[in-house]
Design a protein around this motif. Sequence first.
Motif, short mmCIF file in Angstrom:
data_model
loop_
_atom_site.label_atom_id
_atom_site.label_comp_id
_atom_site.label_asym_id
_atom_site.label_seq_id
_atom_site.Cartn_x
_atom_site.Cartn_y
_atom_site.Cartn_z
N SER A 103 53.82 73.17 58.44
CA SER A 103 53.96 73.69 57.08
C SER A 103 52.68 74.34 56.62
CB SER A 103 54.32 72.55 56.12
OG SER A 103 54.21 72.97 54.76
N PRO A 104 52.76 75.53 56.00
CA PRO A 104 51.54 76.16 55.47
C PRO A 104 50.94 75.40 54.31
CG PRO A 104 53.50 77.38 54.81
CD PRO A 104 53.96 76.37 55.81
N ALA A 105 51.70 74.45 53.75
CA ALA A 105 51.17 73.65 52.65
C ALA A 105 50.27 72.52 53.13
CB ALA A 105 52.33 73.07 51.84
N VAL A 106 50.25 72.28 54.44
CA VAL A 106 49.44 71.19 54.99
C VAL A 106 48.15 71.78 55.55
CG1 VAL A 106 49.30 69.34 56.70
CG2 VAL A 106 51.47 69.81 55.53
N GLY A 107 47.03 71.33 55.02
CA GLY A 107 45.74 71.71 55.55
C GLY A 107 45.16 70.54 56.33
N LYS A 108 43.95 70.13 55.97
CA LYS A 108 43.33 69.00 56.64
C LYS A 108 43.82 67.69 56.01
CE LYS A 108 40.98 68.74 59.52
NZ LYS A 108 41.24 68.40 60.94
N VAL A 109 44.23 66.78 56.87
CA VAL A 109 44.68 65.44 56.45
C VAL A 109 43.56 64.45 56.75
CG1 VAL A 109 46.40 63.64 56.75
CG2 VAL A 109 47.08 66.07 56.91
N LEU A 110 43.13 63.71 55.72
CA LEU A 110 42.09 62.71 55.90
C LEU A 110 42.68 61.31 55.82
CD1 LEU A 110 39.10 64.02 53.70
CD2 LEU A 110 39.49 64.35 56.16
N LEU A 111 42.17 60.40 56.67
CA LEU A 111 42.50 58.98 56.61
C LEU A 111 41.26 58.21 56.17
CD1 LEU A 111 44.56 58.45 59.90
CD2 LEU A 111 45.43 58.54 57.56
N PHE A 112 41.52 57.08 55.50
CA PHE A 112 40.41 56.26 54.98
C PHE A 112 40.59 54.83 55.49
CE2 PHE A 112 40.81 59.86 52.22
CZ PHE A 112 39.50 60.21 51.96
N PRO A 113 39.72 54.42 56.46
CA PRO A 113 39.80 53.07 57.00
C PRO A 113 39.53 52.00 55.94
CG PRO A 113 38.51 54.48 58.42
CD PRO A 113 38.72 55.23 57.15
N ASP B 132 48.75 54.59 57.12
CA ASP B 132 49.70 55.70 57.07
C ASP B 132 49.46 56.70 58.20
OD1 ASP B 132 50.85 54.56 54.87
OD2 ASP B 132 49.95 55.92 53.41
N PHE B 133 48.94 56.22 59.31
CA PHE B 133 48.63 57.07 60.46
C PHE B 133 49.84 57.87 60.93
CE2 PHE B 133 48.41 57.30 65.22
CZ PHE B 133 47.38 58.21 65.32
N ALA B 134 51.00 57.24 61.02
CA ALA B 134 52.20 57.93 61.49
C ALA B 134 52.56 59.07 60.56
CB ALA B 134 53.36 56.95 61.62
N GLN B 135 52.47 58.84 59.26
CA GLN B 135 52.75 59.90 58.29
C GLN B 135 51.76 61.05 58.44
OE1 GLN B 135 52.69 58.66 54.17
NE2 GLN B 135 52.85 60.76 53.40
N ALA B 136 50.50 60.70 58.68
CA ALA B 136 49.47 61.73 58.85
C ALA B 136 49.78 62.60 60.07
CB ALA B 136 48.10 61.07 59.00
N LEU B 137 50.21 61.98 61.17
CA LEU B 137 50.55 62.74 62.36
C LEU B 137 51.73 63.67 62.09
CD1 LEU B 137 50.26 60.22 65.34
CD2 LEU B 137 48.64 61.99 64.64
N ASP B 138 52.72 63.17 61.35
CA ASP B 138 53.88 64.00 61.01
C ASP B 138 53.45 65.20 60.17
OD1 ASP B 138 55.61 62.34 62.38
OD2 ASP B 138 56.24 61.24 60.60
N LEU B 139 52.55 65.00 59.23
CA LEU B 139 52.08 66.10 58.40
C LEU B 139 51.38 67.16 59.25
CD1 LEU B 139 50.69 64.10 55.34
CD2 LEU B 139 52.51 65.82 55.25
#
Length: 350
Positions: A340-350, A328-335
Amino acid sequence: MSGGHESGVVAPGSATGTALVIERPGAFRLTEHSPRPPGPGEALVRVRAVGICGSDREVYQGTRPSGYVRYPLTPGHEWSGVVEAVGSGVATSLVGRKVVGEGFRNCQVCERCREGETTLCAAAYEETGFTQPGAMAPTLTLPARLLHVLPDHVDLDCAALLEPAACAAAAALRGEVRPGDRVAVVGTGTLGLLALQLLAASSPAELLAVGRWPEQRARAEACRATAYIDAGHRQDVGGFDVVVEAAGAPDSARTAASLLRRGGRLVLTGIPAPGATGLDPTDLVVRRIDVRTVFGAPPAAWAHAVRAFSAGLIDPSPLITHRLPLPDFAQALDLVGSGSPAVGKVLLFP
């Protein structure tokens, strides 16, 4: 990680899963991952979590300066994991330990490196996740000297934020905050919120957070800010001893400088886009503002951040808002780019 301890090669276990590769700006693919066995002085780490930040978006979009990225590339410079294997010359006691790692691949021999300022290394720029393979893969192989060992009890999801925490620690150390100082942080993104937590440990009399949205107030207060104001409504607010700029917005450096008392200390950490509003040199001289800057995190800042995290003085958990699988890398980049103030740190899990 070597010297005085038994060392030797530890064979890595089989790795399954996929790695992410950005082939060129705007194009990425998922590919089967084959771990690289550690060579002399190296360690192989099983990656737990990877943080996404604005610089990862720059790599994908092609807006990062050409000297600071090399395609094709596996990104990922904010990460945590567990050591699975070590090469010769590395203590085998490192195997099984939770770790994070510095990104800059400094030369260790130039004058700046010998002074401990490894982010100012005079050799050609090399950094994990930008010019060297990063952590968006099941495993990462890197020099063991770059690793920082964590206590067994820590949460590895939270530990993935220790890279930005180390940059915040560099800013806190540069600010030289003393107990009773009035302190402000401009910017309530990941770097600013972690800076608030680190600065709070210095017992300031006041710790002001300056943000852009009212929704950020609760997150700033959870990170031990004593007050919060909107960047556009800061009239009659000033007289601070230390101000840390952690926003990188076009006008944030000026905003930060305006909050200082005469003779105060300004620490700049953000890198704004070209065309940003500059500081007024007359104002700097007349008010004798002490301007200090941060570029990355040298080892001392990493050690400071790791100690603070291990002691419970940093709690990154309020900053983590999204957890996604690597595909979901593309979604993570979009976030991350949503603003948005609702978006903080986005983590990915390989």
